[in-house]
Design a protein around this motif. Structure first.
Motif, mmCIF file in Angstrom:
data_model
loop_
_atom_site.group_PDB
_atom_site.id
_atom_site.type_symbol
_atom_site.label_atom_id
_atom_site.label_comp_id
_atom_site.label_asym_id
_atom_site.label_seq_id
_atom_site.Cartn_x
_atom_site.Cartn_y
_atom_site.Cartn_z
ATOM 1 N N GLY A 152 -3.186 15.787 0.921
ATOM 2 C CA GLY A 152 -1.518 16.027 1.181
ATOM 3 C C GLY A 152 -0.478 16.334 1.503
ATOM 4 N N ASP A 153 0.857 16.187 2.234
ATOM 5 C CA ASP A 153 2.626 16.692 2.383
ATOM 6 C C ASP A 153 3.276 16.512 0.288
ATOM 7 O OD1 ASP A 153 2.729 18.117 4.195
ATOM 8 O OD2 ASP A 153 3.281 16.094 5.148
ATOM 9 N N GLY A 154 3.524 17.099 0.105
ATOM 10 C CA GLY A 154 3.768 16.655 -1.472
ATOM 11 C C GLY A 154 2.690 16.751 -2.828
ATOM 12 N N ILE A 155 1.585 16.736 -2.068
ATOM 13 C CA ILE A 155 0.460 16.801 -3.431
ATOM 14 C C ILE A 155 0.281 18.952 -3.550
ATOM 15 C CG2 ILE A 155 -2.296 16.840 -3.973
ATOM 16 C CD1 ILE A 155 -0.062 14.528 -3.806
ATOM 17 N N SER A 156 0.303 19.105 -5.287
ATOM 18 C CA SER A 156 -0.330 20.961 -5.102
ATOM 19 C C SER A 156 -0.919 21.006 -6.275
ATOM 20 C CB SER A 156 0.814 21.632 -5.251
ATOM 21 O OG SER A 156 1.976 21.368 -6.479
ATOM 22 N N ARG A 157 -2.222 21.606 -6.442
ATOM 23 C CA ARG A 157 -3.079 21.408 -7.605
ATOM 24 C C ARG A 157 -3.085 23.185 -8.347
ATOM 25 N NH1 ARG A 157 -6.325 17.086 -7.703
ATOM 26 N NH2 ARG A 157 -6.097 15.586 -5.423
ATOM 27 N N GLU A 158 -3.754 23.356 -9.403
ATOM 28 C CA GLU A 158 -3.548 24.183 -9.892
ATOM 29 C C GLU A 158 -4.783 24.145 -11.026
ATOM 30 O OE1 GLU A 158 -1.676 27.553 -13.044
ATOM 31 O OE2 GLU A 158 -0.402 25.805 -12.372
ATOM 32 N N LYS A 159 -5.541 25.137 -11.158
ATOM 33 C CA LYS A 159 -6.859 25.380 -11.687
ATOM 34 C C LYS A 159 -6.961 25.888 -13.294
ATOM 35 C CE LYS A 159 -11.214 23.843 -12.984
ATOM 36 N NZ LYS A 159 -11.774 22.955 -12.825
ATOM 37 N N GLN A 160 -7.118 25.483 -13.809
ATOM 38 C CA GLN A 160 -5.998 25.654 -15.438
ATOM 39 C C GLN A 160 -7.151 27.353 -15.900
ATOM 40 O OE1 GLN A 160 -2.803 25.043 -16.565
ATOM 41 N NE2 GLN A 160 -2.731 24.084 -15.276
ATOM 42 N N GLU A 161 -6.499 28.278 -15.986
ATOM 43 C CA GLU A 161 -7.725 29.067 -16.561
ATOM 44 C C GLU A 161 -8.355 29.348 -17.524
ATOM 45 O OE1 GLU A 161 -5.445 32.775 -16.044
ATOM 46 O OE2 GLU A 161 -5.496 32.517 -13.366
ATOM 47 N N ARG B 38 -9.906 32.861 -27.101
ATOM 48 C CA ARG B 38 -11.021 33.707 -27.886
ATOM 49 C C ARG B 38 -11.552 33.919 -29.218
ATOM 50 N NH1 ARG B 38 -6.366 37.027 -26.075
ATOM 51 N NH2 ARG B 38 -4.698 37.923 -28.346
ATOM 52 N N VAL B 39 -10.302 33.262 -30.167
ATOM 53 C CA VAL B 39 -9.987 33.781 -31.608
ATOM 54 C C VAL B 39 -10.977 32.692 -31.634
ATOM 55 C CG1 VAL B 39 -8.342 32.900 -33.472
ATOM 56 C CG2 VAL B 39 -7.422 33.781 -31.533
ATOM 57 N N TYR B 40 -10.899 31.581 -31.197
ATOM 58 C CA TYR B 40 -12.389 30.622 -31.883
ATOM 59 C C TYR B 40 -13.925 30.430 -31.602
ATOM 60 C CZ TYR B 40 -7.531 27.883 -32.728
ATOM 61 O OH TYR B 40 -6.997 28.018 -33.385
ATOM 62 N N GLN B 41 -13.674 31.898 -30.269
ATOM 63 C CA GLN B 41 -15.305 32.234 -29.685
ATOM 64 C C GLN B 41 -16.406 32.609 -31.119
ATOM 65 O OE1 GLN B 41 -14.004 34.436 -26.543
ATOM 66 N NE2 GLN B 41 -14.499 33.317 -24.650
ATOM 67 N N SER B 42 -15.280 33.568 -31.772
ATOM 68 C CA SER B 42 -16.100 33.914 -32.538
ATOM 69 C C SER B 42 -16.281 32.709 -33.571
ATOM 70 C CB SER B 42 -14.989 35.513 -33.370
ATOM 71 O OG SER B 42 -13.655 35.022 -34.216
ATOM 72 N N LEU B 43 -16.134 31.496 -33.776
ATOM 73 C CA LEU B 43 -16.363 30.700 -34.881
ATOM 74 C C LEU B 43 -17.253 30.097 -34.097
ATOM 75 C CD1 LEU B 43 -13.107 29.888 -36.841
ATOM 76 C CD2 LEU B 43 -14.433 31.242 -37.653
ATOM 77 N N GLY B 44 -17.585 30.518 -33.189
ATOM 78 C CA GLY B 44 -19.358 29.771 -32.285
ATOM 79 C C GLY B 44 -18.285 28.269 -31.472
ATOM 80 N N PHE B 45 -16.959 28.420 -31.131
ATOM 81 C CA PHE B 45 -16.368 26.891 -30.584
ATOM 82 C C PHE B 45 -16.665 28.263 -28.798
ATOM 83 C CE2 PHE B 45 -14.569 26.336 -33.944
ATOM 84 C CZ PHE B 45 -14.146 24.905 -34.255
ATOM 85 N N GLU B 46 -17.678 26.526 -28.379
ATOM 86 C CA GLU B 46 -17.770 26.753 -26.558
ATOM 87 C C GLU B 46 -16.423 26.303 -25.951
ATOM 88 O OE1 GLU B 46 -19.419 29.090 -24.891
ATOM 89 O OE2 GLU B 46 -20.572 29.631 -26.339
ATOM 90 N N GLY B 47 -16.094 26.724 -24.991
ATOM 91 C CA GLY B 47 -15.078 25.862 -23.592
ATOM 92 C C GLY B 47 -15.749 24.807 -22.965
ATOM 93 N N THR B 48 -15.321 24.051 -22.837
ATOM 94 C CA THR B 48 -16.005 22.374 -22.692
ATOM 95 C C THR B 48 -15.777 21.912 -21.501
ATOM 96 O OG1 THR B 48 -18.229 20.844 -23.112
ATOM 97 C CG2 THR B 48 -15.797 20.868 -23.867
ATOM 98 N N TYR B 49 -14.562 22.245 -21.590
ATOM 99 C CA TYR B 49 -13.349 21.274 -20.424
ATOM 100 C C TYR B 49 -12.053 22.070 -19.927
ATOM 101 C CZ TYR B 49 -10.457 16.923 -18.769
ATOM 102 O OH TYR B 49 -10.065 16.163 -17.640
ATOM 103 N N TRP B 50 -11.793 21.710 -19.013
ATOM 104 C CA TRP B 50 -10.719 22.518 -17.756
ATOM 105 C C TRP B 50 -10.081 21.778 -16.940
ATOM 106 C CZ3 TRP B 50 -15.581 24.719 -19.633
ATOM 107 C CH2 TRP B 50 -14.836 26.377 -20.025
ATOM 108 N N ARG B 51 -8.543 22.002 -17.083
ATOM 109 C CA ARG B 51 -8.171 21.119 -16.502
ATOM 110 C C ARG B 51 -7.071 21.218 -14.870
ATOM 111 N NH1 ARG B 51 -3.068 18.825 -20.390
ATOM 112 N NH2 ARG B 51 -3.789 16.780 -21.533
ATOM 113 N N GLU B 52 -7.648 20.430 -14.339
ATOM 114 C CA GLU B 52 -7.248 20.846 -12.842
ATOM 115 C C GLU B 52 -5.972 20.007 -12.969
ATOM 116 O OE1 GLU B 52 -7.990 21.765 -8.370
ATOM 117 O OE2 GLU B 52 -8.733 19.696 -9.252
ATOM 118 N N THR B 53 -5.145 20.382 -12.827
ATOM 119 C CA THR B 53 -3.131 19.747 -12.937
ATOM 120 C C THR B 53 -2.595 19.180 -11.931
ATOM 121 O OG1 THR B 53 -3.040 20.365 -15.631
ATOM 122 C CG2 THR B 53 -0.843 19.667 -13.715
ATOM 123 N N THR B 54 -2.514 18.445 -11.280
ATOM 124 C CA THR B 54 -1.662 18.347 -9.576
ATOM 125 C C THR B 54 -0.313 18.048 -9.862
ATOM 126 O OG1 THR B 54 -3.445 16.670 -8.596
ATOM 127 C CG2 THR B 54 -1.436 16.301 -8.075
#
Length: 283
Positions: A249-258, A106-122
């Protein structure tokens, strides 16, 4: 530069080995914007240029890093003025965009920055077999190193990304230095003589972390198992899952970064649309 390094250490707590690398390599080619109060450094921001591909054209993009303000000087618009100055200079130099990895978007949104890449971590909590031959990038001959850069570039272009860093030979030479400074390396996997993956990893807090994994998607499971076997670990964090999106599969988990891993803005007054972007490991 000593005052900048001290503020960097205070703000980010990076290991000495990494700061030695940064200030002896990347800082020297960066635009450094600083604000002082009676001779005391109170705020700073580094604009480091990188060859990039933006909307199908090669260009120079600047990564904004080392954004820090001494506690007693915050909320005085000092950093805003530094960032606006840096963006203006980038525009004058012909750079079409700047980007950063935000702590507080939010600090950078006021300067015109846009989110453009979200990670999904395994996270991998199982070992595996070694399916492919694995070699450190620095152990390769020069032609083979060039082939790794060509492989990564081909894979990224084929995905139709509208914004990504150019994975040249020079890019990988710098990545190796950074990975080494963080206890890791760049690993190249081969199926016979065919490259199947380029893997950037670090070793931090007694665990391995893959900071970038570019591989042939149909070989994702075997690639991950080979990495675990090479590193002799049954626990592995893979920061981004783009090229292994089907791994399960077993032993694999994912998390979408907010929060977005990358935010960007054009250096002109034009609106910054959300792009199909891949900037996963910034060296």
């Amino acid at each position: 530069m000593k005052a900048h390094r001290n503020l960097w250490q205070k703000a980010f707590c990076d290991p000495e080995e990494y700061m030695d690398y940064y200030f002896s390599h990347k800082a020297l080619r960066s635009g450094v914007y600083s604000d002082y109060d009676d001779g005391k450094l109170c705020a700073m921001a580094y604009f480091t240029p990188y060859p990039a591909v933006f909307m199908g054209k090669k260009c120079k993009a600047h990564y904004i890093v080392g954004v820090a303000t001494e506690a007693e000087y915050r909320h005085q618009r000092r950093m805003t003025r530094l960032l606006e100055q840096g963006i203006m200079v980038c525009h004058q130099e012909g750079s079409p965009l700047v980007f950063l990895s935000p702590e507080k978007p939010r600090v950078y949104q006021s300067l015109g920055f846009e989110g453009t890449y979200w990670r999904e971590t395994t996270t991998v909590t199982s070992g595996g077999s070694s399916w492919f031959r694995s070699i450190s990038f620095n152990a390769l001959r020069e032609k083979e190193k060039g082939n790794v850069a060509g492989f990564a570039g081909t894979m990224l272009a084929a995905e139709g990304f509208e914004l990504y860093l150019e994975h040249s030979l020079m890019y990988y030479q710098e990545v190796v230095k950074e990975m080494n400074a963080l206890g890791g390396d760049v690993l190249v996997l081969y199926d016979d003589r065919e490259i199947v993956a380029a893997v950037n990893y670090i070793y931090e807090d007694a665990q391995y972390e893959v900071t970038e994994l570019i591989c042939r998607p149909e070989m994702g499971k075997k690639v991950v198992e080979t990495i675990c076997a090479h590193l002799r670990t049954s626990f592995l964090i893979i920061d981004d899952s783009y090229f292994i999106s089907d791994l399960e599969g077993d032993g694999i988990s994912r998390e979408k970064q907010e929060k977005p891993y990358i935010m960007y803005r054009t250096t002109s007054a034009e609106e910054s649309p959300v792009l199909k972007c891949y900037i996963n490991d910034i060296t």
